[in-house]
Design an enzyme around this catalytic site. Structure first.
Site, PDB file in Angstrom:
ATOM      1  N   ASP A 104       0.848  -1.197   0.000  1.00  0.00           N
ATOM      2  CA  ASP A 104       0.000   0.000   0.000  1.00  0.00           C
ATOM      3  C   ASP A 104       0.879   1.240   0.000  1.00  0.00           C
ATOM      4  OD1 ASP A 104      -2.395   1.785   1.008  1.00  0.00           O
ATOM      5  OD2 ASP A 104      -0.840   1.991   2.529  1.00  0.00           O
TER       6      ASP A 104
ATOM      7  N   ASP B 144      -3.622   2.393  -5.294  1.00  0.00           N
ATOM      8  CA  ASP B 144      -2.470   2.456  -4.393  1.00  0.00           C
ATOM      9  C   ASP B 144      -2.210   1.153  -3.644  1.00  0.00           C
ATOM     10  OD1 ASP B 144      -4.751   2.657  -2.838  1.00  0.00           O
ATOM     11  OD2 ASP B 144      -3.886   4.073  -1.424  1.00  0.00           O
ATOM     12  N   GLU B 145      -2.861   0.060  -4.044  1.00  0.00           N
ATOM     13  CA  GLU B 145      -2.655  -1.226  -3.394  1.00  0.00           C
ATOM     14  C   GLU B 145      -2.504  -2.319  -4.454  1.00  0.00           C
ATOM     15  OE1 GLU B 145      -4.902  -1.456   0.805  1.00  0.00           O
ATOM     16  OE2 GLU B 145      -6.246  -1.277  -0.904  1.00  0.00           O
TER      17      GLU B 145
END
Length: 420
Positions: A12, A107-108
């Site tokens: 993340d 974002d992951e």
């Protein structure tokens, strides 16, 4: 090196949008930063850097509220195109360590590093290498959850890695009783506030309360609380509590489209008149049909969803109707969408409006009619699609998109509702 079992990461990017802006603006290195629209005090904060969070600024708070809490806050307008490009760059970095990379969000991302250990060492060493690589390349600090399954990697990151200075934590099957099972049940993946209330009424307080039960007993309690249809949910939550997740990390996660939809959050004070709402409704239909044609589909059902408010009372509705034949023609979908909206709208101003086309089929067979030349209509709309694809979505527009309530120009400058 002897490799035992799967080693999966969920990585993340910390305060992803805000971290990118801090890296782009070194003059703000010691200032609290939030990403949002500084011209809209009622707009939301999309991301806040750790310094801003430490002073009370939270994601999804209003920009005006955030500035009241933290007067020195720097609010930076979002740049979605930049964030997407950096996310793709980070994906390339991950792919230099393993070919098994699966995006989970912007974002992951999941990584299966099981085979990578022969080249880069044990999981913690790989995690630290990746953290340093991403930080030096993008300015984004990453946190890494490690586990033998995807769901354990996700919960390791959410509940533990984010709270450690090194940003790395491993959840293994032999440590669940002393780590994961001690957490409140709301910390389990996919447990929202409503499900948490159900568990509270069932006397379930910790994740370990579910994990320690036999599946048959847990199903019995779920049926008592939620009805006979809850067996599938019961099995899912029971497996999640025990870290069971057979799904592999997949390089290709695209699935056939089941529906195409577009929506828009509206300033309710500006959208109380039917003429303004009709303009937005048509523009959403245009986007939906254009995207449907691009993927070579037609739809047999149209759905209109809306939220209306007068500032005190709020009401939402979502209604669907079957079409006479599959279509991706703007005028046909627009007629159905308008009929649905007029039928179920109570007359209050709108705060949100969306249109969805579903029951998709391939567009290789076109139903002809006696009174409309549908083939010619498709040729015309595909020609317009080609012009927009080459010169931009505003290269050719309907006259209604020049009206005061139109949103087409604004949306052409945005990705996902935020500025490019």
């Amino acid at each position: 090196m002897k490799i035992v079992g799967k080693q999966i990461f969920l990585i993340d990017g910390q305060s992803f949008y805000a971290s990118i802006e801090k890296a782009a603006h070194p003059e703000y290195s010691d200032r609290p930063i939030a990403v949002g629209d500084p011209s809209r005090m009622n707009g939301i904060v999309l991301a806040a850097c750790p310094l801003a969070k430490s002073q009370g600024v939270t994601t999804a708070s209003r920009v005006g509220e955030a500035l009241a809490i933290c007067p020195e806050l720097v609010v930076v307008r979002p740049r979605m195109h930049t964030y997407i490009q950096i996310s793709l760059l980070i994906s390339e970095i991950f792919e230099s360590y393993t070919d098994l990379v699966e995006p989970f969000s912007i974002d992951e991302q999941f990584l299966d590093v099981t085979a990578s250990q022969s080249y880069y060492g044990p999981p913690f060493e790989i995690a630290r290498r990746i953290q340093e690589h991403v930080l030096m390349s993008t300015g984004v600090w990453t946190r890494v959850g490690i586990g033998p399954t995807k769901v354990l990697a996700k919960m390791a990151m959410d509940n533990f890695a984010k709270k450690t200075a090194e940003g790395v934590f491993e959840l293994s099957f032999d440590r669940l009783d002393s780590t994961l099972w001690q957490l409140p049940v709301k910390s389990m993946f996919m447990v929202g506030s409503a499900m948490n209330r159900h568990f509270a009424r069932m006397g379930i307080r910790q994740i370990g309360d579910i994990a320690s039960m036999e599946l048959s007993e847990f199903k019995r309690r779920m049926r008592w609380e939620m009805g006979k249809q809850s067996d599938i949910q019961a099995e899912y939550y029971w497996q999640t509590a025990r870290g069971i997740d057979p799904s592999p990390v997949m390089r290709e996660i695209r699935q056939p489209l089941k529906s195409v939809g577009h929506g828009k959050a509206l300033r309710w004070t500006l959208y109380g008149r039917l003429c303004d709402i009709e303009t937005v409704l048509l523009e959403l239909v245009i986007e939906v049909c254009q995207r449907t044609r691009r993927h070579r589909y037609m739809g047999s059902a149209v759905c209109v969803s809306a939220s209306e408010t007068d500032g005190t009372r709020t009401r939402s509705f979502s209604r669907q109707m079957k079409l006479q034949h599959p279509t991706a023609l703007t005028h046909e979908v627009a007629a159905a969408a308008h009929q649905l909206f007029i039928k179920y709208w109570n007359g209050r101003p709108l705060s949100h409006l969306s249109v969805t086309l579903s029951d998709l089929t391939d567009d290789d067979v076109l139903q002809l009619t006696l009174f409309d030349n549908r083939s010619r209509a498709y040729d015309r709309e595909r020609a317009i699609d080609l012009i927009k694809g080459r010169y931009g979505s505003t290269a050719i527009m309907r006259a209604s998109s020049l009206l005061e309530g139109a949103i087409a120009h604004e949306r052409s400058e945005q990705i996902g509702g935020h500025y490019k």
